[in-house]
Every structure is written in C-alpha cells, then in structure tokens.
Write a protein that holds these residues in place. Structure first.
Motif, PDB file in Angstrom:
ATOM      1  N   ALA A  65      43.633  21.651  39.474  1.00  0.00           N
ATOM      2  CA  ALA A  65      42.807  20.682  40.200  1.00  0.00           C
ATOM      3  C   ALA A  65      42.514  19.464  39.330  1.00  0.00           C
ATOM      4  O   ALA A  65      42.531  18.327  39.806  1.00  0.00           O
ATOM      5  CB  ALA A  65      41.504  21.339  40.654  1.00  0.00           C
ATOM      6  N   LEU A  66      42.255  19.693  38.049  1.00  0.00           N
ATOM      7  CA  LEU A  66      41.969  18.589  37.136  1.00  0.00           C
ATOM      8  C   LEU A  66      43.176  17.669  37.004  1.00  0.00           C
ATOM      9  O   LEU A  66      43.057  16.439  37.100  1.00  0.00           O
ATOM     10  CB  LEU A  66      41.576  19.132  35.756  1.00  0.00           C
ATOM     11  CG  LEU A  66      41.343  18.072  34.662  1.00  0.00           C
ATOM     12  CD1 LEU A  66      40.204  17.136  35.052  1.00  0.00           C
ATOM     13  CD2 LEU A  66      41.062  18.750  33.319  1.00  0.00           C
ATOM     14  N   VAL A  67      44.352  18.265  36.806  1.00  0.00           N
ATOM     15  CA  VAL A  67      45.580  17.475  36.676  1.00  0.00           C
ATOM     16  C   VAL A  67      45.834  16.677  37.951  1.00  0.00           C
ATOM     17  O   VAL A  67      46.140  15.484  37.917  1.00  0.00           O
ATOM     18  CB  VAL A  67      46.783  18.386  36.361  1.00  0.00           C
ATOM     19  CG1 VAL A  67      48.079  17.588  36.391  1.00  0.00           C
ATOM     20  CG2 VAL A  67      46.605  19.057  35.002  1.00  0.00           C
ATOM     21  N   GLY A  68      45.683  17.346  39.100  1.00  0.00           N
ATOM     22  CA  GLY A  68      45.903  16.679  40.373  1.00  0.00           C
ATOM     23  C   GLY A  68      44.909  15.561  40.628  1.00  0.00           C
ATOM     24  O   GLY A  68      45.275  14.491  41.135  1.00  0.00           O
ATOM     25  N   ALA A  69      43.639  15.781  40.266  1.00  0.00           N
ATOM     26  CA  ALA A  69      42.609  14.760  40.482  1.00  0.00           C
ATOM     27  C   ALA A  69      42.887  13.519  39.637  1.00  0.00           C
ATOM     28  O   ALA A  69      42.741  12.389  40.115  1.00  0.00           O
ATOM     29  CB  ALA A  69      41.237  15.338  40.140  1.00  0.00           C
TER      30      ALA A  69
END
Length: 358
Positions: A65-69
């Motif tokens: 989720a962090l990478v995608g955000a």
C-alpha cells in the motif's frame, strides 16, 4: 483459552504460498483491489486459523500500500489529507476489531474465528459482488462511461456545516465535517481487522458519500490501507497472531503478480474488469459457504456432522476456491496474451505501411 498454533510449512507449502500470492497479486493488479478477499480464504484453506490468516494478510498488505500510494501520489491521484484523517479513525476501528477477534478466539478457540471470518466474508462478498455486477451491467451498456457526478448524498454531506469540525479535502474539492469522515474510517478499519479488506467500505464511502472521483478514491484508499495496516500488524503482532512466513511468502509472489495484472488492464475494457471482479468475489463466497457447516458442527451450534460429511464439504470448498484462483489467473493471462498479440499485429501493420511509403 486455546493456544493458536501456526501451520507447518515445508518447501512444497512455501512454493504453494508464493504461487497463491502470485495469482492473488495478478487479480489485485487487474481489478484494482488489494486481493485479500482471495488471499485470506486461501491461507485458511491451507490450514491457518482465521485470525492468523487475517493478521498475516494485513501484515503483507501495508508495504504494498505504501509503494502504491507513493507511486500514485506522483500522478496527483491521492488526497493525502483525507487518507490520513480516515486512516486515524480506521486505526481505532482496527483496534476495536482486533479486540472482537481476540475475544472470539479466547471464548471459542480458532474454530470460532474461522466461523466469524467466513460468515463476514459471505455477507460482505454477497453485497459487494452484487454491486460490482450491477456496475458491470451499467458499464457494458455505456462502455464510454459517464462523467463523475456527485450523488445526492454527497451533495448533502458537502452542504452540511458544523462549526469546528470542517476540513477541506482536495479530492472532494469541498469542506466536509470530520463527523462524517470518522464513522466511515472506523467502519473501514473494523472490516479490515475482520477479513483484511477495508476498501469495500472506504472506497464506496469516498465516492458516494464524500464526492471523491473513483480514481482518486481508489488511490487514497492506499494511504488508509498503509496507516491501518501498520497499526494492525502491531496490534495483532503483540497478540502473537502474525505469521511472518505466510506474510512474506504471499508478498513475494504478489509483488510479481501485481505487475502482470496491472499490465493486463491496459488491454481490456472497464466492464470486463468489473465482470472478472464480480465472478471471483461470488466464487470465493460459495467456497466459504462449504466450510461453515463444519465450523458450526465443531462448535456444537448444530447437530454434529459425520466426519466424512465435513471432509466432503471441505474438499468442495477447496475446489471452488481453486476455481476462483484459476479463473483469475486465466482472465489476466488471456488479457495479457491478447494484448501482446494485438500490439504485435499493429506493429507489423505500421512497419508494412512505412515500407510502402518509402
């Protein structure tokens, strides 16, 4: 109080988990969802108690989720403020949901959490899957889609002014009272703590209640997923429920699969993505239904079932879940192969035209 045991994991099991993560990642990248509605049941099918499957899935999701955000923020698709505000209240929902889960585990044991998670999955997937299928029908009738329009509810929410509670959210391009945001964030975290999927509440809430465009809502959900996922991993980790082996193996497979899934979406129409999502959701729903009688029998909530009947139902549930994973993999790979073939044909035609022009 029953002591939760992690499943035994050999080389075959590890490879199987990576493959499941890979397929789950492909589905995730293709339909734009975290894929936990496939991965959590898959972990349970391999023998992980419901609470361990949920906790480990939460752990595997928050780094993604962090990478995608971060990636989608570069394209201006993330409302960071809304994501953080909802994330804070989602964290509270996650904490409360964790207490509910551990309370069920302490009273009814691992089977109790299996039944709770399965029942919530059946209800949620039935509701969400039906809505997604309805969206598929609409998109198929209007393949070019419609402009983003505020719902009546979103217009009303944006019109309500409560002094001392108003926050301007760029995604909605309006001030919204955090008194509306708080319960939606809490519900998102509560659901995520139960089945590791909070986006089923968070994304629709942002679109239909707050008036955020769908693309920005799905991107902002990644911020919420990171915030509550980090907290959820800590909360469940302190209870000894996070199996890092499961989380890391699933993550390893999904990181590769999600890339293929995302590429596959460039070669299909939106309504085809919605159809795939609806079919997989409803298939997973039926797979969980087969397990519920066995859980009820073990908890003596119904007349005890013969062991052969329980095993037969489990085999049926395993088979339906395998079908869901197979459907997801075939859909994504077919879209990808067709897209590559079409790209080659276009390249050949272009080369021929250039040759004739010269």
């Amino acid at each position: 109080m029953e002591l939760i045991q992690f499943i035994e994991l050999d080389l075959t099991g590890a490879i199987l988990l990576i493959l499941i993560g890979f397929v789950g990642g492909m589905v995730s990248g293709f339909i734009g969802s975290g894929g936990a509605f496939v991965l959590t049941p898959a972990m349970m099918t391999l023998g992980a108690p419901g609470i361990v499957a949920v906790a480990s899935n939460i752990c595997h999701k928050f780094p993604k989720a962090l990478v995608g955000a971060i990636k989608r923020h570069k394209y201006g698709q993330v409302d960071v403020k809304l994501g953080l505000v909802m994330g804070v209240f989602a964290e509270l929902g996650m904490l409360y949901g964790k207490h509910v889960m551990t309370g069920i585990k302490d009273r009814f044991g691992a089977v109790g959490t299996d039944l709770y998670v399965s029942a919530i999955f059946v209800v949620v997937l039935a509701i969400v899957g039906s809505f997604v299928y309805r969206d598929y029908r609409k998109l198929k009738s209007h393949p070019h889609g419609e402009e983003h329009r505020l719902t009546r509810l979103a217009k009303w929410v944006q019109s309500v002014h409560i002094p001392g509670t108003m926050i301007y959210f760029p995604g909605a391009k309006a001030k919204i009272s955090f008194l509306f945001v708080a319960p939606m964030g809490f519900a998102t975290g509560m659901l995520a703590s139960t089945i590791a999927v909070g986006g089923f509440i968070g994304v629709p809430a942002m679109i239909y209640i707050f008036g955020v465009p769908a693309l920005m809502a799905s991107a902002t959900e990644l911020v919420i997923a990171f915030v509550m996922g980090l907290g959820g991993t800590i909360f469940y980790g302190l209870e000894g429920m996070v199996d890092l082996r499961l989380a890391m193996l699933i993550l390893l497979g999904s990181l590769f699969g999600i890339q293929l899934g995302a590429i596959g979406t460039t070669y299909v129409k939106d309504y085809q993505v919605k159809l795939t999502m609806a079919v997989i959701m409803l298939t997973v729903l039926f797979s969980r239904l087969f397990y519920i009688p066995g859980y009820l029998s073990k908890l003596k909530l119904i007349e005890p079932l013969p062991e052969t009947t329980v095993k037969t139902l489990k085999v049926a549930g395993d088979g339906v879940l395998a079908l869901a994973l197979l459907l997801g993999a075939i859909t994504v790979l077919t879209a990808l192969l067709r897209g590559i073939a079409e790209h080659r044909r276009q390249h050949e035609v272009l080369s021929e035209n250039q040759g004739i022009a010269q």
